[in-house]
Design an enzyme around this catalytic site. Sequence first.
Site, PDB file in Angstrom:
ATOM      1  N   GLY A   1      34.438  27.793 112.055  1.00 41.85           N
ATOM      2  CA  GLY A   1      34.195  27.669 110.640  1.00 41.85           C
ATOM      3  C   GLY A   1      34.638  27.603 110.349  1.00 41.85           C
TER       4      GLY A   1
ATOM      5  N   ASN B   1      31.827  38.508 104.074  1.00 38.90           N
ATOM      6  CA  ASN B   1      32.289  39.235 104.823  1.00 38.90           C
ATOM      7  C   ASN B   1      33.195  39.737 105.193  1.00 38.90           C
ATOM      8  OD1 ASN B   1      34.361  36.323 103.724  1.00 38.90           O
ATOM      9  ND2 ASN B   1      35.466  37.959 105.654  1.00 38.90           N
TER      10      ASN B   1
ATOM     11  N   GLN C   1      28.790  34.521 108.275  1.00 41.71           N
ATOM     12  CA  GLN C   1      27.992  35.820 108.410  1.00 41.71           C
ATOM     13  C   GLN C   1      26.676  35.503 107.727  1.00 41.71           C
ATOM     14  OE1 GLN C   1      29.706  38.147 109.147  1.00 41.71           O
ATOM     15  NE2 GLN C   1      31.663  37.293 109.185  1.00 41.71           N
TER      16      GLN C   1
ATOM     17  N   SER D   1      29.374  29.355 112.382  1.00 41.82           N
ATOM     18  CA  SER D   1      30.514  29.677 113.627  1.00 41.82           C
ATOM     19  C   SER D   1      30.163  30.862 114.818  1.00 41.82           C
ATOM     20  CB  SER D   1      31.574  30.556 112.723  1.00 41.82           C
ATOM     21  OG  SER D   1      32.923  30.597 113.613  1.00 41.82           O
TER      22      SER D   1
ATOM     23  N   HIS E   1      31.046  32.406 116.867  1.00 42.14           N
ATOM     24  CA  HIS E   1      30.882  33.589 117.784  1.00 42.14           C
ATOM     25  C   HIS E   1      30.675  34.439 117.122  1.00 42.14           C
ATOM     26  CE1 HIS E   1      34.674  34.174 115.582  1.00 42.14           C
ATOM     27  NE2 HIS E   1      34.603  32.930 114.757  1.00 42.14           N
TER      28      HIS E   1
ATOM     29  N   THR F   1      36.671  14.195 122.185  1.00 42.06           N
ATOM     30  CA  THR F   1      35.493  14.681 123.152  1.00 42.06           C
ATOM     31  C   THR F   1      34.784  16.061 122.590  1.00 42.06           C
ATOM     32  OG1 THR F   1      36.845  13.590 124.307  1.00 42.06           O
ATOM     33  CG2 THR F   1      35.364  14.918 125.545  1.00 42.06           C
TER      34      THR F   1
ATOM     35  N   CYS G   1      47.881  47.461 104.454  1.00 39.78           N
ATOM     36  CA  CYS G   1      49.224  47.383 105.826  1.00 39.78           C
ATOM     37  C   CYS G   1      48.389  47.180 106.747  1.00 39.78           C
ATOM     38  CB  CYS G   1      48.863  48.953 106.174  1.00 39.78           C
ATOM     39  SG  CYS G   1      49.351  50.677 104.424  1.00 39.78           S
TER      40      CYS G   1
END
Lengths: 143, 400
Positions: free
Chosen positions: B76, B156, B184, B204, B206, B242, B330
């Site tokens: 992506g 996302n 997404q 993307s 995955h 490739t 955080c």
Amino acid sequence: MYSDKVMDHFKNPRNVGEIENASGVGEVGNPVCGDIMNIYLKIENNVITDAKFKTFGCGAAIASSSMATELVRGKTLEEAWEVSNKAVAEALEGLPPVKMHCSVLAEEGIHKAINDYRKKQGLEPWEEKNPHPHEHEGATCDH
Amino acid sequence: MSMGEKRTVYMDHSATTYVRKEVLDAMVPYFTEHFGNPSSIYHIARDSKKAIDMARAQVAKALGAEPDEIYFTSGGSESDNWAIKGVASANLKKGSHIITSKIEHHAVIHTCEYLEKNGFEVTYLPVDKYGLVDPADLEKAITDKTVLISIMYANNEIGTIEPITELGAIARKHKVYFHTDAVQAIGNVQIDVKAQNIDLLSLSSHKFYGPKGTGVLYIRKGTKIDNLVHGGGQERRRRAGTENIAGIVGCGKAIELVTSDIEGHNKRIRALRDRLLAGIVAKIPNTHLNGHPGKRLPGNINISFEFIEGESMLLWLDDEGICASTGSACTSGSLEPSHVLLATGLPVEISHGSLRLTLGDVNTDADVDFVLEVLPKVVARLREMSPLYKGGKNGGCNVQ
Ligand SMILES: Cc1ncc(COP(=O)(O)O)c(C=O)c1O
Ligand code: FES
């Protein structure tokens, strides 16, 4: 990411809570990420006989609060003043670099609470070493 | 909190998915038997070539595109980079203005910021409190120097689905190229690049039960775009390197599966999600749902718990075996709260307490029950520790 010691103090934090009529209270906020830590001290004859905390923050901030309150209990104010954020981090077997500022919050909170007590006693507050407490070690912003 | 039997509940499918068995089975021969370089002329190479052609056709079908409008990439991020930088540099004669939104993935935002440093002008459209871009804002932002509009199909973090058909129509009316990051969205919404006037679209693999490191950029025929990766003549001379044959085969198989029954899939996932969300809201006071109540991805929950911080929530959940994510400063590496949550107008401290649960095919009713058992305890425990929590509905920050 966190050491076992951090996880232990995060999962079983010591000294959570407030102290009613505390001798000194330190309320500090973390300028880096916007978290909040309150430290409550009970002081008798210049010795910290009880320390508690409330923290809104990450795992490292909670573990640092827990460890810092542990470290200052039983110490004289002079000794407690010397408990640095590095000492807190070391006692936690290290913090990730990006989380070092969370332990600064703990040091600051202790200092604020001690000075709060001193002011209430009509004593001169001690000079805080970290007027600008962001120690930016590793906390750079580029992801 | 009880530390009973250890189980893993994965509710972070927007971060990545596992590879489906059928997908893996389709891929394996291309690591071992059919490993030939598709650019070579001997017979084992022809097998590789054929496999890539088939995957290209599978992707094209899922998008309503032609196979020769499909280009395989490394994911992506590369697809977003290529679309934006490629169109920007190929259309300099027309202008150097780009329009995007404030809630794009960093693969789009940081690419736009990079172009700004190099003299381009970028407009970041605001969103409403649900994360929706207003098509009227887009129309107003277009100038005769605008070369590209890039608005994500679905976000996302908060799962908000943007009005892509309307945005595409506006782009077409003004003859500006329209790119959408559909990373997404695929498998959750019906996409038709022709009907929706989409000129470029990123995927993307995955994120839809295919392998990592494989993505797609759809480029409508005739679009003026420069190459991003220069080198050999692969992908019809547009993307050197490739081919990742096994990855491409997996991507093709995965997209075929994930678009074969979008309605049925959505119904199942949405039912689980809705029960989980209703349960959370019923059991935990002082919450705030982020994103749109209806126009959102079927598996997405993004909810803030007042008075607590997200990383500490994730650590506890992880300890109980639950995998989730947060928009808290955080955990962000940059120590900034999620730019998406901030763009919806959420105060910093509430962004801090956000939790994203994204459901997928592995999740079951038992998973939902488990999260509903664990999460209220985690939130209660952290609230007990929080100086902001005064034990009641009226304490602390009072955002509804
Ligand atoms: C909306 C969106 N765009 C782009 C990407 C980047 O995709 P990849 O990880 O394949 O580079 C992601 C993944 O996190 C995403 O969610
Ligand atoms: S309190 Fe925010 S990173 Fe530790």
